[in-house]
Design an enzyme around this catalytic site. Sequence first.
Site, PDB file in Angstrom:
ATOM      1  N   SER A 159       0.860  -1.191   0.000  1.00 43.77           N
ATOM      2  CA  SER A 159       0.000   0.000   0.000  1.00 43.77           C
ATOM      3  C   SER A 159       0.888   1.231   0.000  1.00 43.77           C
ATOM      4  O   SER A 159       2.005   1.198   0.548  1.00 43.77           O
ATOM      5  CB  SER A 159      -0.900   0.012   1.237  1.00 43.77           C
ATOM      6  N   TYR A 172      -2.452  -0.718   9.825  1.00 45.90           N
ATOM      7  CA  TYR A 172      -2.403  -1.126   8.416  1.00 45.90           C
ATOM      8  C   TYR A 172      -1.105  -0.652   7.773  1.00 45.90           C
ATOM      9  O   TYR A 172      -0.399  -1.427   7.112  1.00 45.90           O
ATOM     10  CB  TYR A 172      -3.608  -0.542   7.689  1.00 45.90           C
TER      11      TYR A 172
END
Length: 275
Positions: A159, A172
């Site tokens: 990401s 995350y």
Amino acid sequence: MDTDENHGAAPRGEFAGRVALVTGAAQGIGEAVVRALSAQGATVAATDRDALGLKRTVARLAEETGADPAAGPVVPYTLDVTEPGDVTETVTRITRELGPVDVLVNVAGVLRTGPAVETTDRDWGDVFAVNTTGVFHVSRAVVAGMAARGSGSVVTVASNAAGIPRAGMSVYAASKAAAVAFTKCLGLEVAARGVRCNAVCPGSTDTPMQRSLWDGEDVPGSVLDGDLATHRTGIPLRRIARPEDIAEAVVFLASDRARHITMQDLYVDGGATLR
């Protein structure tokens, strides 16, 4: 002679004769990667712990291509990347039934949001178990065989949060940063044995995970425009990605066209991180 329509296009069937293993294949980016690799001739072991979702994905792909779902080229395998025994057993089964894995794409991921100081131990553990430890489990099980054969490609889908602070996404972001670091270290260790390891770092992409953050069906203005209150930049290209956009980057890095690229992280985020 190249025409405007095919100039720069990937040759059809460039993965013919190769076996690819994709985690998180039941939906979103994972499904798009399965579709892209199989379209280029790969036999794809599509894995996910969501057995029903995986079955639907394989059936949908078979319907789109007219292929027999019982004969491939996409073969479903239920897999929980957090369980090392399950990973070892499934990789062994894939190797026995389809052949040695030439391409590994780590896509499986989960998301928990919220302030860092309010994050529970369970949330932290759940996210890292899939996003980081899962990448470790599957890569360990697959890359040893690649190194022994002297070739292979690993692409970890991380990401853009791995490279820029995101308010409310500490767990995350940390898990994805760790996955990128692991992938690069692995790539350094196996480079001399012909195995390449890279990461693709998407930004906002139209997937069920992304939509879980929205209040409605439309892309929130803050995603495209940015949000000063959360120190978030917008997206210069003025659109969020489609899963296919990410899959194209994955396929390139997995292919022989990227044969001299390893230990890199490619950001596919419309310029959102201003890299």
